[in-house]
Design a protein around this motif. Structure first.
Motif, short mmCIF file in Angstrom:
data_model
loop_
_atom_site.label_atom_id
_atom_site.label_comp_id
_atom_site.label_asym_id
_atom_site.label_seq_id
_atom_site.Cartn_x
_atom_site.Cartn_y
_atom_site.Cartn_z
N SER A 30 3.01 -0.91 -31.46
CA SER A 30 1.78 -0.66 -32.72
C SER A 30 1.03 0.53 -32.19
O SER A 30 0.48 0.63 -31.18
N ARG A 31 1.01 1.37 -33.32
CA ARG A 31 0.26 2.56 -33.25
C ARG A 31 -1.46 2.39 -33.10
O ARG A 31 -2.07 3.17 -32.34
N LYS A 32 -1.78 1.01 -33.48
CA LYS A 32 -3.15 0.76 -33.22
C LYS A 32 -3.39 0.68 -31.78
O LYS A 32 -4.64 0.70 -31.42
N ASN B 154 1.93 1.80 -27.61
CA ASN B 154 2.27 2.60 -28.73
C ASN B 154 3.61 2.04 -29.42
O ASN B 154 3.83 2.30 -30.55
N ARG C 167 8.58 6.36 -37.46
CA ARG C 167 7.31 6.64 -37.68
C ARG C 167 7.38 8.18 -38.44
O ARG C 167 6.28 8.92 -38.32
#
Length: 357
Positions: A171-173, A168, A281
């Motif tokens: 990347s949050r994906k 995470n 973020r």
């Protein structure tokens, strides 16, 4: 000193300037995860759901929540709203988990059993009223484990969440490789927000899965046990909905109509629980353009016990009686948020009080 800060996205601010704010303007109310921090919204919740957002307003009101936010939103759909929020605060503050000898700390199983009994007692005899509310549509969020997290064992949990935290940060994906957002929704009208950023399953919320879904939404990994195989959902372990949607930073601006009224305990709307330490973020985005955010002012928060909002570390830092006293005082002080909100409405929603989101 003002206790309440009001923030609005560009679209919401333009609406406030030309039309003010009426109950019928509000389409969605989110409830963030955050444990005891949600207690600071107690009096604001009582006013919003018990007095202002009345059920004679046309159209559906969508209540979306994760963790304590799910409990708050479910309380907002109960027949006696003011009583529900009063009992919610009392039950949450009264939580006590004494370890079983010779342990020095309570086990996740012990905490889960106690918390499950608390939820069952709180909603006893009223679940059908909540899931069949004529106007208020409840959406409870959980995070269903994928791959190594499909079932909970100590080893799977450690490996899965350790890998998730590392991924995470890049990347949050990556969250979608380990967790699937599950949205349990009451019948009547679909959630007016399209969710396609991460794997998502939509499940009908009913009397059979209400309590398991709500408990799962509050089940913090390593603190409580996961809830497995919730009726109606895909098989697997379900954890705290805040893991995926900590503050529900969703694409609200793409809704066809209406505003989002967001009573929140802080200025930032953080996407996932693991993003708390990733400050890049934390900023607002165009997805929040139609959001009106109500938050406690940081300077006012500094006047609360300990100079902060209630939080989970208080269970460790403070003795039971000291914690209960501090949290009760914070909840009592939070009446100022509701008072200032009521005054702002009565004055016609002046936008000189509103800060850009």
């Amino acid at each position: 000193m003002q206790a309440l800060s009001i923030h609005a996205g560009p679209k919401a601010l333009a609406h406030l300037r030309t039309q003010g704010l009426r109950p019928g303007d509000v389409r969605v109310v989110p409830g963030a995860a955050g444990g005891p921090k949600g207690l600071i919204l107690h009096h604001l919740d009582r006013h919003l759901f018990g007095e202002w957002l009345t059920d004679d307003t046309p159209g559906s009101l969508h209540l979306v929540g994760a963790s304590i936010g799910a409990w708050r939103m479910a309380a907002a759909a109960m027949p006696q709203v003011d009583r529900a929020f009063t009992e919610l605060a009392a039950a949450y503050i009264a939580q006590r988990y004494d370890p079983e000898p010779p342990r020095k700390a309570p086990t996740p199983r012990q905490i889960s059993a106690h918390f499950g009994a608390t939820l069952a007692a709180f909603f006893e005899g009223q679940i059908n009223d909540v899931v069949n509310h004529p106007r208020r549509r409840l959406h409870v969020l959980t995070a269903r484990g994928r791959q190594v997290l499909t079932r909970e064992t100590p080893a799977r949990r450690a490996v899965g969440f350790g890998s998730l935290a590392l991924g995470n940060a890049i990347s949050r994906k990556v969250v979608g490789s380990f967790l699937e957002r599950t949205v349990f929704s009451t019948p009547g009208e679909a959630l007016p927000v399209t969710l396609n950023d991460l794997p998502t399953q939509h499940v009908a919320l009913n009397a059979a899965n209400f309590l398991p879904a709500l408990q799962a939404s509050c089940s913090i990994p390593f603190v409580l046990e996961a809830v497995h195989d919730i009726p109606g959902a895909r098989t697997g372990a379900h954890w705290d909905g805040g893991l995926v949607d900590y503050h529900l930073h969703w694409p609200y601006a793409a809704m066809r109509d209406g505003l989002v009224l967001y009573p929140h305990f802080q200025r930032h709307v953080i996407p996932g629980w693991l993003d708390k330490g990733l400050r890049w973020r934390h900023g607002a985005s165009p997805m929040l353009d139609n959001v009106v955010l109500l938050t406690p002012d940081p300077q006012w928060v500094a006047t609360l016990p300990g100079g902060k909002l209630p939080d989970r570390q208080d269970f460790v830092r403070l003795g039971f009686d000291e914690r209960v006293l501090a949290w009760r005082r914070a909840v009592a002080e939070s009446a100022r948020l509701a008072d200032e909100w009521s005054t702002w409405l009565a004055k016609g929603c002046p936008t000189d009080r509103v800060k850009p989101l």
